[in-house]
Design an enzyme around this catalytic site. Structure first.
Site, PDB file in Angstrom:
ATOM      1  N   HIS A  56       0.842  -1.207   0.000  1.00 59.56           N
ATOM      2  CA  HIS A  56       0.000   0.000   0.000  1.00 59.56           C
ATOM      3  C   HIS A  56       0.870   1.246   0.000  1.00 59.56           C
ATOM      4  O   HIS A  56       2.091   1.162   0.096  1.00 59.56           O
ATOM      5  CB  HIS A  56      -1.014  -0.021   1.146  1.00 59.56           C
ATOM      6  CG  HIS A  56      -0.435   0.103   2.526  1.00 59.56           C
ATOM      7  ND1 HIS A  56       0.388  -0.848   3.080  1.00 59.56           N
ATOM      8  CD2 HIS A  56      -0.570   1.071   3.471  1.00 59.56           C
ATOM      9  CE1 HIS A  56       0.723  -0.467   4.302  1.00 59.56           C
ATOM     10  NE2 HIS A  56       0.164   0.697   4.561  1.00 59.56           N
ATOM     11  N   HIS A  58       1.395   3.987   1.945  1.00 57.58           N
ATOM     12  CA  HIS A  58       1.917   4.778   3.059  1.00 57.58           C
ATOM     13  C   HIS A  58       3.445   4.888   3.027  1.00 57.58           C
ATOM     14  O   HIS A  58       4.146   3.933   2.715  1.00 57.58           O
ATOM     15  CB  HIS A  58       1.454   4.190   4.395  1.00 57.58           C
ATOM     16  CG  HIS A  58      -0.004   4.440   4.652  1.00 57.58           C
ATOM     17  ND1 HIS A  58      -0.764   3.637   5.461  1.00 57.58           N
ATOM     18  CD2 HIS A  58      -0.836   5.404   4.181  1.00 57.58           C
ATOM     19  CE1 HIS A  58      -2.013   4.112   5.497  1.00 57.58           C
ATOM     20  NE2 HIS A  58      -2.078   5.170   4.721  1.00 57.58           N
ATOM     21  N   ASP A  60       5.729   4.898   5.254  1.00 55.49           N
ATOM     22  CA  ASP A  60       6.537   3.970   6.049  1.00 55.49           C
ATOM     23  C   ASP A  60       6.618   2.580   5.402  1.00 55.49           C
ATOM     24  O   ASP A  60       7.217   1.665   5.966  1.00 55.49           O
ATOM     25  CB  ASP A  60       6.030   3.888   7.501  1.00 55.49           C
ATOM     26  CG  ASP A  60       4.619   3.364   7.617  1.00 55.49           C
ATOM     27  OD1 ASP A  60       3.789   3.647   6.726  1.00 55.49           O
ATOM     28  OD2 ASP A  60       4.322   2.650   8.602  1.00 55.49           O
ATOM     29  N   HIS A  61       6.032   2.443   4.212  1.00 59.48           N
ATOM     30  CA  HIS A  61       6.155   1.192   3.440  1.00 59.48           C
ATOM     31  C   HIS A  61       6.832   1.404   2.091  1.00 59.48           C
ATOM     32  O   HIS A  61       7.208   0.437   1.438  1.00 59.48           O
ATOM     33  CB  HIS A  61       4.767   0.555   3.230  1.00 59.48           C
ATOM     34  CG  HIS A  61       4.154   0.097   4.512  1.00 59.48           C
ATOM     35  ND1 HIS A  61       4.036  -1.231   4.852  1.00 59.48           N
ATOM     36  CD2 HIS A  61       3.661   0.796   5.567  1.00 59.48           C
ATOM     37  CE1 HIS A  61       3.491  -1.332   6.058  1.00 59.48           C
ATOM     38  NE2 HIS A  61       3.251  -0.105   6.511  1.00 59.48           N
ATOM     39  N   HIS A 114      -7.532  -0.902   5.596  1.00 55.77           N
ATOM     40  CA  HIS A 114      -6.536   0.066   6.098  1.00 55.77           C
ATOM     41  C   HIS A 114      -6.389   1.185   5.061  1.00 55.77           C
ATOM     42  O   HIS A 114      -6.483   2.369   5.385  1.00 55.77           O
ATOM     43  CB  HIS A 114      -5.228  -0.668   6.336  1.00 55.77           C
ATOM     44  CG  HIS A 114      -4.096   0.199   6.767  1.00 55.77           C
ATOM     45  ND1 HIS A 114      -4.069   0.850   7.973  1.00 55.77           N
ATOM     46  CD2 HIS A 114      -2.934   0.528   6.147  1.00 55.77           C
ATOM     47  CE1 HIS A 114      -2.943   1.539   8.075  1.00 55.77           C
ATOM     48  NE2 HIS A 114      -2.243   1.364   6.978  1.00 55.77           N
ATOM     49  N   ASP A 133      -0.350  -3.832   6.173  1.00 58.29           N
ATOM     50  CA  ASP A 133      -1.046  -3.345   7.365  1.00 58.29           C
ATOM     51  C   ASP A 133      -2.496  -3.819   7.427  1.00 58.29           C
ATOM     52  O   ASP A 133      -3.347  -3.166   8.017  1.00 58.29           O
ATOM     53  CB  ASP A 133      -0.999  -1.812   7.414  1.00 58.29           C
ATOM     54  CG  ASP A 133       0.392  -1.289   7.755  1.00 58.29           C
ATOM     55  OD1 ASP A 133       1.296  -2.104   8.023  1.00 58.29           O
ATOM     56  OD2 ASP A 133       0.573  -0.055   7.753  1.00 58.29           O
ATOM     57  N   HIS A 171       4.198  -4.342  10.782  1.00 60.74           N
ATOM     58  CA  HIS A 171       4.628  -3.681  12.022  1.00 60.74           C
ATOM     59  C   HIS A 171       4.793  -4.667  13.178  1.00 60.74           C
ATOM     60  O   HIS A 171       4.084  -5.664  13.260  1.00 60.74           O
ATOM     61  CB  HIS A 171       3.599  -2.620  12.463  1.00 60.74           C
ATOM     62  CG  HIS A 171       3.555  -1.415  11.584  1.00 60.74           C
ATOM     63  ND1 HIS A 171       4.336  -0.303  11.800  1.00 60.74           N
ATOM     64  CD2 HIS A 171       2.819  -1.157  10.470  1.00 60.74           C
ATOM     65  CE1 HIS A 171       4.077   0.612  10.866  1.00 60.74           C
ATOM     66  NE2 HIS A 171       3.158   0.110  10.046  1.00 60.74           N
TER      67      HIS A 171
HETATM   68 ZN   LIG Z   1      -0.158   1.762   6.461  1.00 62.40          ZN
END
Ligand SMILES: [Zn+2]
Length: 241
Positions: A56, A58, A60-61, A114, A133, A171
């Site tokens: 996805h 985001h 942080d990915h 998400h 996530d 995570h």
């Molecule tokens: Zn995410």
């Protein structure tokens, strides 16, 4: 086993996942949230990165993608539905598509909730699920874009995979998830044992992932919720926990 999988800790509590196809040595990295620790892991494993898989959009990915792509010439694969907000895709996929890491086939699974364009990658021969996530150990992703019905459907598609499937989440949230899960199912013996094991692992600085789907089915209240309404109820409770 046709693929092996290794967690690469990134940022404060993210994991990127490194897959290696045994037959060809092909290497894929899923969700590189930053470049440096991923490049260090890739170099230690032979200095090769053929594919970057994205669940996805985001940051942080995906924030490590461009540096890794530039260094290794990796092919970037992500959801066609989210092509506008992902890094530039070399291969845009839709749920139901098959991808290949060397000789190992992976299935693209629709995984909204998400985010709406979220996908998961499942490799039946290696029993590996890269779920970003959507599913966490003892938890599930926050509903930032989708509804509880979206997440219920997404989890339903994961629940039916074989119990030995290695769930590779985005995570390390397991310890805090355990505290909440125990408020939902205080009498669940498997969950109580799991919570103790998780606490010990984290105290020793060890990752709690990957975890088998069979273990999650016994302990994860979000996966065990049998209706959309129940999932919505515990998701809201967790948001306020
Ligand atoms: Zn995410």
């Amino acid at each position: 086993m046709t693929v092996t999988v290794q967690a690469v800790p990134c940022l404060s509590d993210n994991y990127a996942w490194m897959l290696r196809d045994a037959a060809t040595g092909t290497v894929a990295i899923c969700d590189p949230g930053e470049a440096a620790p991923v490049i260090a892991a890739l170099e230690a494993a032979g200095g090769r990165c053929d594919l970057i898989l994205l669940t996805h959009h985001h940051g942080d990915h995906v924030n490590g993608v461009e540096e890794i792509r530039a260094k290794y010439g990796a092919t970037v694969i992500g959801a066609q539905a989210d092509a506008q907000r992902l890094p530039k895709l070399d291969q845009a996929v839709i749920p139901g598509d098959t991808i290949k890491v060397g000789q190992t086939e992976g299935q693209v699974i629709d995984s909204p909730g998400h985010t709406l364009g979220h996908i998961a990658f499942y490799f039946p021969d290696g029993d590996v699920l890269l779920c970003g996530d959507t599913l966490f150990s003892l938890g599930c992703g926050r509903l930032l874009e989708g509804t509880a019905a979206d997440m219920f459907r997404a989890l339903s598609l994961l629940k039916v995979l074989p119990p030995q499937t290695l769930v590779c989440c985005g995570h390390e949230y397991t310890e805090s998830n355990a505290r909440f899960a125990l408020t939902v199912e205080p009498e669940n013996e498997a969950l109580r044992r799991k919570a103790e094991a998780v606490k010990a692992a984290r105290a020793a600085g060890k990752p709690t992932l990957p975890v088998t789907l069979g273990e999650e089915m016994q302990t994860n209240p979000f996966l065990r919720a049998s209706t959309v309404e129940r999932l919505a109820e515990i998701r809201t409770a967790k948001d306020n926990f």
